[in-house]
Design an enzyme around this catalytic site. Structure first.
Site, PDB file in Angstrom:
ATOM      1  CG  ASP A  28      -3.327  26.696 -48.656  1.00  0.00           C
ATOM      2  OD1 ASP A  28      -2.263  26.287 -48.177  1.00  0.00           O
ATOM      3  OD2 ASP A  28      -3.587  27.906 -48.791  1.00  0.00           O
ATOM      4  CG  ASP A  53      -6.002  31.737 -51.053  1.00  0.00           C
ATOM      5  OD1 ASP A  53      -5.029  31.784 -51.845  1.00  0.00           O
ATOM      6  OD2 ASP A  53      -5.873  31.592 -49.828  1.00  0.00           O
ATOM      7  CG  ASP A  92      -3.890  29.877 -55.908  1.00  0.00           C
ATOM      8  OD1 ASP A  92      -2.776  29.350 -56.075  1.00  0.00           O
ATOM      9  OD2 ASP A  92      -4.284  30.300 -54.808  1.00  0.00           O
TER      10      ASP A  92
END
Length: 896
Positions: free
Chosen positions: A333, A615, A619
């Site tokens: 990310d 997070d 996910d």
């Protein structure tokens, strides 16, 4: 009706309300208790159910028949046959401990689902029997009328009937920005998390009140669907686990084969009796079984786990330490991982003037800049010291210009809408009513008909100026900046609705913010590239911003392929695989957390070892699909942390790279102590071969008990110390190893058995014959109890035992490096190895020097001159391997 819906998964929640009522057989006054009970029986409790898994007894049984465990069983049985009950019991304890530990790791998926259940509230307020009442949340059923108020954890998936609320969807989407949900919002496409008139189980109401019609409960909710995906994505064996299994079968084949082949040799060639030949075969089996291998691997990985925890990476599965070392791709990310997640305004455009850098504290704003600062301060709900960084940064910018707003004049608010990408407030100032709007620049400009001038007045916004503003916004995004457009409108009366308010606006300008990359990230990225590791950014941010950050930190060097979520959703798995194979520099932007699952699956299908960060709850499937799921320790949800293999306590990309380096080091060290253990097989087996091939003319140079003393005593601590070996130079300068690479390969076996082992065997047998020949022994002379040479024979077998221990010291130093010289890593840099060598010397001295142990192990101290001969063994073994490595380095350098 209820039974049919339970089978089909429920009605379409976006259907017209009257159709939804009919499909649910419900009404605006809720259900009665009797009907609710019938539906509860049909649908089941509003809970997340776990898949049925193996019981503890079955799981333990599976671990007890692991190939290495089977070899340990054989070792225990042989120890029992040999009469060493203490050693047999110790091996059984090792088997039990390893089986219990492995079984505990298999429960990880269940713990992830247990974490999901914490997102469900314990009670809910519903309308039953014509009145509002509180019931256990597990009793909710489709058709219930649910009340939602500020602070409530929403209990089920439901369609709003009236009211409007602010909802925190971060548990499902990972995005911290609250969203507005309203009963009168128009139906929209996209997934359930984007529907403006739906609320979802496990999310939280931040403000407002509403009533909603429950349409899905339990495993049929969006949260339940994620739980199903998380359980469905099973954990595969790590590369090391697969290799250890192969090695175990290899060892078993060699051990059983050696015993089977040399049993008839002992009977027919050596003329041994069947009982003696059987004892001889047992000795060969014991010599080939590395009893200490499995606990040594387990303890070495545990040491790796503790080391990673010190650098901020908590690893939950031991074998994952080694998997990290073989990582090919890191999917990361952007916000908070590559960047600091600390926004600040760096550029401002007010009227026709671009201020880059942005004006600092104490600047006196002109009318246009003052109007922009007033708008961003008014259209904001953040606290200057906390909250969403995208909201806090404009607020601090306005404060630096002396503009603050306590919202005392606020008369209304249109909350941020993720579909419109806008937020507006209605504010009273100086006796006038103003609408202040901020959001995505393209959305703000679409609603503007005028633009402010430097003197604070406004003028019509023509197409040429609109295109120029679009270009200015694109230029800012191209620098990796997040841009917010700002506008206002004077109101004669309070607006009746959002569409009526957010129109005919006057464009005030924009603020460009930057979330700076973490200072340590560029170096970490460079280390990845040097190590042959590919980095792919997967973010929900704008494509231009993502690509710019990727360039800033060094992930990409040219123009990367930017793939948006819309395009990704339209691709087949094969198309995605081909794209990832063809384009090395790829950035995924505006993607949903669920899309990470498809990315991880495509990379794994291309035979790559994948580390994936995440997070949010959504996910969790991707974190389990990846070889290494990496969850954020600070900002991650409980579900993500439970589903992941590794948790970053600092949410820092550089920590992932440090973990990869640690994983490579652990893998190298596992190979080092396997080499060390295997190298002693040859000097343990050769004495039995000499005994058999001499037809018994040469007495057995080593006893079974002495072999067990070596395998479970003298070699254990040095092997563990090799698991703590410092990294060799160039650790992160080589490419990742392939999945197919074997932890035990032909070159390792050649070095262990054919080089180090063979040299040790020659030295050991030289010591054995030196003692016997000095005592006057000749081939065929009796050496059994009662014979004149019996004491000399016991001294000779002791010399064999001590010779192997002495060669172990040289092998330990040789095994410390595979390519470079020992001096390059430091002769005394591994102090634990020095302590391990001291222990094995002391252990051997006890076996040889203490009378009760002499009787058990059949030892007798050799003469001092023979003991002095042992001092030459370690430098000979180590020196020969050091010379071999020097020759290899010279040949390699001459080829370059």
């Amino acid at each position: 009706m209820a039974e049919k819906q339970a089978a089909t998964g429920g009605p379409d929640p976006r259907a017209p309300l009257d159709e939804l009522y009919r499909a649910l057989a419900a009404g605006p006054d809720g259900l009665d208790t009797a009907e609710a009970r019938r539906r509860l029986a049909a649908y089941g409790p509003n809970e997340l159910r776990r898949q049925r898994r193996r019981g503890w007894s079955r799981e333990l049984g599976r671990q007890l028949v692991h190939p290495l465990a089977l070899l340990l069983w054989v070792a225990a049985a042989l120890a029992w046959v040999a009469g060493t009950l203490v050693l047999a019991g110790a091996i059984l304890v090792v088997i039990a401990v390893n089986a219990l530990f492995a079984s505990a790791q298999e429960r990880q998926a269940e713990r992830a689902v247990e974490a999901l259940t914490r997102y469900l509230p314990r009670h809910a307020r519903v309308r039953r029997d014509g009145r509002w009442q509180e019931i256990p949340a597990s009793d909710l059923v489709p058709g219930d009328l649910l009340a939602v108020a500020e602070g409530d954890r929403i209990s089920a998936d439901a369609r709003l009937l009236d009211g409007g609320i602010e909802v925190d969807l971060s548990a499902l989407t990972g995005e911290s920005q609250p969203v507005h949900r309203s009963a009168d919002a128009p139906s929209s496409g996209g997934g359930p998390t984007e529907a403006a008139d739906l609320v979802l189980s496990g999310t939280t109401c931040l403000s407002g009140t509403a009533r909603a019609l429950v349409h899905a409960t339990g495993m049929r909710t969006e949260l339940g669907r994620i739980a199903t995906l998380t359980q469905r994505v099973g954990r595969e064996e790590s590369p090391l686990e697969k290799q250890v299994r192969r090695v175990a079968w290899l060892i078993a084949a060699v051990a059983v084969g050696a015993g089977s082949v040399f049993f008839p040799i002992g009977v027919f060639a050596a003329g041994m009796s069947v009982p003696d030949a059987f004892a001889f075969a047992i000795g060969l089996l014991v010599a080939n079984v590395p009893e200490g291998l499995l606990p040594t691997i387990t303890l070495a990985l545990a040491v790796g786990v503790r080391g990673l925890a010190r650098v901020g990476a908590v690893v939950k599965r031991l074998s994952a330490v080694e998997t990290l070392g073989s990582t090919d791709v890191i999917c990361t990310d952007k916000t908070g991982t590559l960047t600091e997640n600390r926004m600040r305004v760096v550029a401002v455009r007010a009227a026709d003037t671009l201020l880059d850098p942005a004006p600092g504290s104490g600047t006196r704003p002109d009318p246009a800049l003052g109007a922009l600062a007033t708008a961003v301060a008014a259209c904001n709900n953040a606290d200057p010291d906390s909250g969403d960084p995208t909201e806090v940064a404009p607020l601090r910018f306005a404060a630096d210009l002396g503009v603050t707003d306590d919202h005392a004049g606020r008369r209304g608010q249109f909350a941020f809408d993720p579909k419109l990408r806008l937020m507006s407030t209605v504010d009273s100032a100086g006796g006038q009513l103003w609408l202040h709007t901020k959001g995505a620049p393209e959305e703000v400009l679409r609603r503007c008909t005028r633009v402010v001038r430097a003197d604070g007045a406004d003028r019509p916004l023509d197409e040429a100026h609109r295109r120029e503003l679009d270009a200015a916004v694109t230029a800012q995004a191209g620098q990796g900046r997040r841009v917010l457009g700002v506008a206002r409108r004077w109101l004669a009366t309070a607006p009746t609705g959002r569409a009526d308010a957010e129109r005919e606006l006057t464009f005030l300008g924009f603020v460009a913010m930057v979330d700076p990359p973490r200072p340590e990230v560029p170096e970490a990225v460079a280390r990845c590239h040097t190590a042959g590791i590919r980095i792919i950014m997967v973010t929900g941010d704008h494509g231009l911003t993502a690509a710019a950050i990727a360039r800033q930190v060094g992930i990409t060097h040219g123009e990367p392929t930017v793939l948006t979520g819309d395009r990704l959703d339209g691709m087949s798995p094969d198309q995605l695989r081909d794209l990832l194979a063809e384009h090395r520099e790829v950035v995924f932007a505006r993607v949903s957390p669920e899309a990470k699952l498809h990315i991880a699956a495509a990379l794994r299908a291309n035979h790559q070892v994948v580390a994936m960060t995440g997070d949010g709850v959504n996910d969790a499937p991707a974190l389990r699909r990846a070889d290494i799921g990496v969850a954020m320790g600070r900002t991650g949800t409980d579900v993500a942390r439970e589903a992941a293999t590794m948790i970053l306590t600092d949410d820092n990309f550089a920590t992932i790279v440090a973990a990869v380096a640690a994983g490579r080091r652990v893998y190298d060290n596992v190979r080092k102590f396997i080499l060390y253990i295997f190298a002693h097989t040859t000097p343990e087996v050769v004495p039995f071969l000499i005994f058999a091939l001499s037809a018994g003319a040469v007495p057995l140079p080593l006893t079974v008990l002495q072999i067990l003393a070596i395998d479970l005593g003298t070699e254990t601590l040095p092997a563990l110390a090799l698991g703590r070996e410092p990294a060799e130079p160039g650790l992160m300068d080589r490419p990742p190893r392939r999945r197919s690479d074997k932890v035990v390969n032909a070159p390792m076996l050649a070095r262990a058995w054919g080089f180090l082992g063979l040299i040790s065997a020659v030295l050991v047998m030289a010591g054995f014959f030196a003692v016997l020949l000095r005592a006057g022994w000749r081939p065929g002379a009796p050496t059994g109890p009662g014979s004149g040479l019996h004491d000399a024979y016991r001294q000779a077998t002791t010399m064999t035992f001590l010779g192997i221990v002495s060669c172990q010291i040289g092998t330990a130093f040789a095994a410390r490096t595979e390519h470079v010289s020992l001096r390059s890593v430091g002769v005394f840099s591994n102090r634990l190895l020095l302590w391990g060598i001291a222990f094995e010397i002391a252990f051997a001295a006890l076996i040889v020097g203490v009378p009760p142990l002499q009787d058990v192990f059949g030892t007798r101290p050799p003469e001092p001159g023979m003991l002095a001969l042992l001092l030459a063994f370690p430098p000979i073994v180590w020196g020969a391997d050091e010379l071999r490595r020097a020759v290899r380095r010279h040949r390699r350098s001459s080829l370059i």
